[in-house]
Every structure is written in C-alpha cells, then in structure tokens.
Design an enzyme around this catalytic site. Sequence first.
Site, short mmCIF file in Angstrom:
data_model
loop_
_atom_site.label_atom_id
_atom_site.label_comp_id
_atom_site.label_asym_id
_atom_site.label_seq_id
_atom_site.Cartn_x
_atom_site.Cartn_y
_atom_site.Cartn_z
N GLY A 50 0.79 -1.22 0.00
CA GLY A 50 0.00 0.00 0.00
C GLY A 50 0.83 1.27 0.00
O GLY A 50 0.31 2.36 -0.26
N ASP A 89 -2.76 6.58 2.89
CA ASP A 89 -2.29 7.69 2.06
C ASP A 89 -1.00 7.36 1.32
O ASP A 89 -0.45 8.21 0.64
CB ASP A 89 -2.09 8.94 2.93
CG ASP A 89 -1.10 8.71 4.06
OD1 ASP A 89 -0.51 7.60 4.13
OD2 ASP A 89 -0.92 9.62 4.90
N ASP A 126 1.27 -11.07 6.92
CA ASP A 126 1.81 -10.22 5.85
C ASP A 126 3.13 -9.59 6.27
O ASP A 126 3.78 -8.92 5.46
CB ASP A 126 0.81 -9.13 5.46
CG ASP A 126 0.37 -8.29 6.65
OD1 ASP A 126 -0.20 -8.87 7.59
OD2 ASP A 126 0.59 -7.08 6.64
P1 AMP Z 1 1.53 -3.15 8.61
O1 AMP Z 1 0.83 -4.07 9.56
O2 AMP Z 1 2.02 -1.89 9.20
O3 AMP Z 1 2.60 -3.87 7.87
O4 AMP Z 1 0.43 -2.64 7.55
C1 AMP Z 1 -0.36 -3.53 6.82
C2 AMP Z 1 -0.51 -3.05 5.40
O5 AMP Z 1 -1.22 -1.84 5.38
C3 AMP Z 1 0.80 -2.80 4.72
O6 AMP Z 1 1.21 -3.88 3.99
C4 AMP Z 1 0.55 -1.61 3.82
O7 AMP Z 1 0.33 -2.02 2.51
C5 AMP Z 1 -0.71 -1.02 4.36
N1 AMP Z 1 -0.46 0.32 4.87
C6 AMP Z 1 -0.03 0.68 6.10
N2 AMP Z 1 0.05 2.03 6.20
C7 AMP Z 1 -0.34 2.52 5.00
C8 AMP Z 1 -0.49 3.83 4.47
N3 AMP Z 1 -0.20 4.92 5.19
N4 AMP Z 1 -0.93 3.95 3.20
C9 AMP Z 1 -1.22 2.87 2.47
N5 AMP Z 1 -1.12 1.62 2.91
C10 AMP Z 1 -0.67 1.44 4.16
MG MG Z 2 3.59 -4.87 6.75
#
Ligand code: AMP
Ligand code: MG
Length: 497
Positions: free
Chosen positions: A101, A133, A260
């Site tokens: 993302g 974002d 993930d």
């Molecule tokens: P995380 O658990 O922090 O790895 O987040 C899970 C998923 O959410 C990630 O793989 C990103 O693709 C998405 N993500 C987290 N923050 C953002 C952001 N600010 N904008 C877009 N996608 C995000």
């Molecule tokens: Mg992640």
Amino acid sequence: MNAPECSFGLHRTETLPLENSYAGLPPAFYARLLPTPIPAPYLVGASTRAAELIGLDPAEFGKTAFLETFAGNRGLPESIPLAAVYSGHQFGVWAGQLGDGRAVLLGDAPSAGGRMELQLKGSGLTPYSRMGDGRAVLRSSIREFLCSEAMAALGIPSSRALSVVGSDMTVMRESPETGAVATRLAPTFIRFGSFEHWSYRDRREELQVLADYVIDRFYPDLRTVPNPCQALLREATRRTADLVAQWQAVGFMHGVMNTDNMSILGITIDYGPFGFMEAFDAGHICNHSDHQGRYAYQMQPKIGQWNCYALAQALLPLIGDIEDAQSALEIYKPAFENKLDDLLHAKLGLRSKESDDGTLINDMFALLQANHADFTLFFRRLGELQVDNPADDTPVRDLFIDRLAFDAWAVQYRARLRRENSADAARRAAMHAVNPKFVLRNYLAQIAIEKAQNKDFSEVARLLSVLENPFDEQPDNETYANLPPDWANELEVSCSS
Ligand code: AMP
Ligand code: MG
C-alpha cells in the site's frame, strides 16, 4: 562534463546495475507505477554498510542524484518500479488484500550475498493502498532504519535500510507529522501473505508460479526433492523458528507478527511498533494497538508457529496431502527449542549442556520476571561475574530489588560454571560477543526522532554508529547503554506509522 567522482569499484546511484527479477513474474503479481515525488527532499540518515552491501558509493549520500532517487522523485535507468500484491491475517483474522500500500520496488542489485531488492517505503499511493495515504512518517521511518541496521549488526536475519529521505510534506496521523521515504534492502520482500493471497482466491496457477519463483531463486536445493513445496514449507518453518528464537534471546519484540509481515526467507521485515525488552516481563506488549497481547514477548514463539500453519494452509494445494504439510510443520518446535537452548547457553557462557540446565534457565527467567531486571544489562553484566569472587557481583546484583534472590541463583550458576571449569576471562569474552551492550531502546530512538523533527540529524547518525557495534565497549558512548529515563515510561508505540 565529467562523471561525479566515486571510489574505485563502487557505483554511483545512477549506475547501480539494477535488474527487475520480480517484474518477470506475470502482471497479476504487481502493479507497475512510479513513486509519487516529494517536495525538496533532504537526507535524514544513510547506512554506509547497507550501501557497501550493494556496491553503492557512500560518497553518494546527500548528492542530488541519491536524494532524488531515494525520495522517489527520479527513476533509475534500468528500473521497472512496481508495487507487489499480497494479503494476510492481521491479529489472527483474515484481512484480505493488504499491500503493497505504500512501497515501491525499484529492482534488484548484486551484493556479496546474492541479489538485493531495493524498495522505497512511504513513496505514495498504489492500487493496494486501501484507506491509506501511501506515506510513512519520519518517526517510523527512522525507527525502521535504525532497527534494521541494528538487527543486522546483532547478527539477526533482517531486511536492511539504506536511507531515510525527509521532506517538509505533512502526513496526517493522530496529529500532523513530517513525512519521509525509507529505502529498504532484502533478497525479497515476498511474505507468507503473498502465498495466502493466491490461495484464498483459489488461484492455483499463480500460487505455483510464486512457489517456483521462490524455490528457484532462494531455495534452489529444494528443486530436485520429491515434493519441493513441502520442502519449502519445512525450510520456511525452520527458518521462522530459528528467527523467533533469536528474537527471544535478544529481547526483540516485533509487535505486529501478522502473516503479511512474515518473510518467506525467515528474515525480520516490516518494522513498526517493535521494542527491545528492558525491565523484564514475559507478558510485555510493545505495541499499544495490541490490546489482547497477541504479540507479547512470551507469545512470539507460538505466533511464529501459528503463522507457519497459515503458510501451510496457503501452500496446501501445491503440497497435496495434508499429512505432508503437517509433517513439514513438525520441525517448528524442535527447531525453536534447540536454537533457543543453544543461544541461552551461549548467553550464560556455558560451553557444555547438562540435563538439569533447564532448571538454572527457568530459575533465571523467574528471577528476572520477579525483579523486572533490565534484560540487556543483566546478561552484559553477568559476563563480568568472577566464579570465585561473589563480593564483586555488585553491578549485576544491583539490577535486582531482591538481592538475596539473585545471590541464591548465582550460587547455582557458579556451581554450574565450576563443573565445566569455566575460566573467567575466556567466559567474559565469549559472553560479551553474544550479549549486546547496546540495543535500540525506545528512548534512544525517541531522542534521535525529536532532534530529526527539528532538522538536526546528527543523533540519527550517532545512534546508528553505536548500534553498528553492539557488542563492543564504547567508552565515548557509555550513556547509550543506560537504563531508560523516567520519561520513557510515557512512550507509546502503536500501529500508527
Ligand atoms: P503493517 O501491519 O504496518 O505492515 O500494515 C499492513 C498493510 O497496510 C501494509 O502492507 C501496507 O500495505 C498497508 N499500509 C499501512 N500504512 C499505510 C499507508 N499509510 N498507506 C497505504 N497503505 C498502508
Ligand atoms: Mg507490513
């Protein structure tokens, strides 16, 4: 006129010999796109070691080409930028499609240990951004940068971090924050969730393509075994068990062990609300968004295993027989236990193993728990213990409120050391080589972050240099080994990044 100078054999940014291995996968695996530029990028931090890994001249840091490239403002000649697609389980619940993302893969460059992918994080919207974002804040980018390099210096498998490039653009989180783009390096960022993505969609063909890609590139020895996908599951499971054992031994808590965020290579990836254990509490939860404590310190081994089950479920269509998948998973428990046992013996300076060592180790953890002694300082100071001189135990003993309880354990420990004729000097050297003096305590990161938010990046560089040599005595940096100050109790790290 002339090409910018560069040290012999090292590349300038624009001459990095990039290939695009991942882009060779079918188009369904990614979206090709350009990073979204950021205004007026400036250098927040860069790692010489990470640069040298990919043959990039550290003299490039701060130059316009470097800044513009790793801000996402300028492309590299050979690069095919893309965002990869994956799904995953978040906090134990199937979450569907999740990413990338906010990451863009630039391509892969040669390194001594095989090819390394270069990935921008926080580089703008992608088709997989969902409600996000596409950006990352300076705070979390600095934390990821420092911790990636710190883990590598600790000898723990991890993605690496080349740089953090800042910009005065505002990124909205709970409050407005400064945005940044971090550049990460890893042989691949393929995760358990990359396989789950295709499996949950019943897309066996893509699942097979992904498994073949991973096996051919990263597990070539498995190509010729009777059931390569079963072997892939076993090997990924073994590496995950090994990795979590290393986390436990150094007191690292990942904070968001969603599927993930689990690498198919068994390396640490996706640093967010991580923490290093300070006052020991096996139930410690480093992530303030983790209300149930799913990812607490003592839960990590079980969750690592749970994640391997999720990977097994995803790979099942390729493995065929559920019993074959189950048998591959059986390696987790012994692999984890053996690795942790080896690491704890090393941390205690024990060269041999005795049948009753479990008691000594369990009693040690009970003692740490009861006294909430600092995990890092305990092992480091224990290395100074002299077998025949309990009177000099003060530094380590003072970490315990109940000093007599420490004394009682130390009697047990000394008896054990005597049984293997342990020599103080040799044991001290061996223990100091495995028990770090310096880890990325939250308060150290916080000081560097606050200075950086005020455009003073000196502390990011200094902290990086301290963490690059975690096992060394560093007389000029003695304070970096200190217990956290009282204000550190107020620090909260969460999924907000
Ligand atoms: P995380 O658990 O922090 O790895 O987040 C899970 C998923 O959410 C990630 O793989 C990103 O693709 C998405 N993500 C987290 N923050 C953002 C952001 N600010 N904008 C877009 N996608 C995000
Ligand atoms: Mg992640």
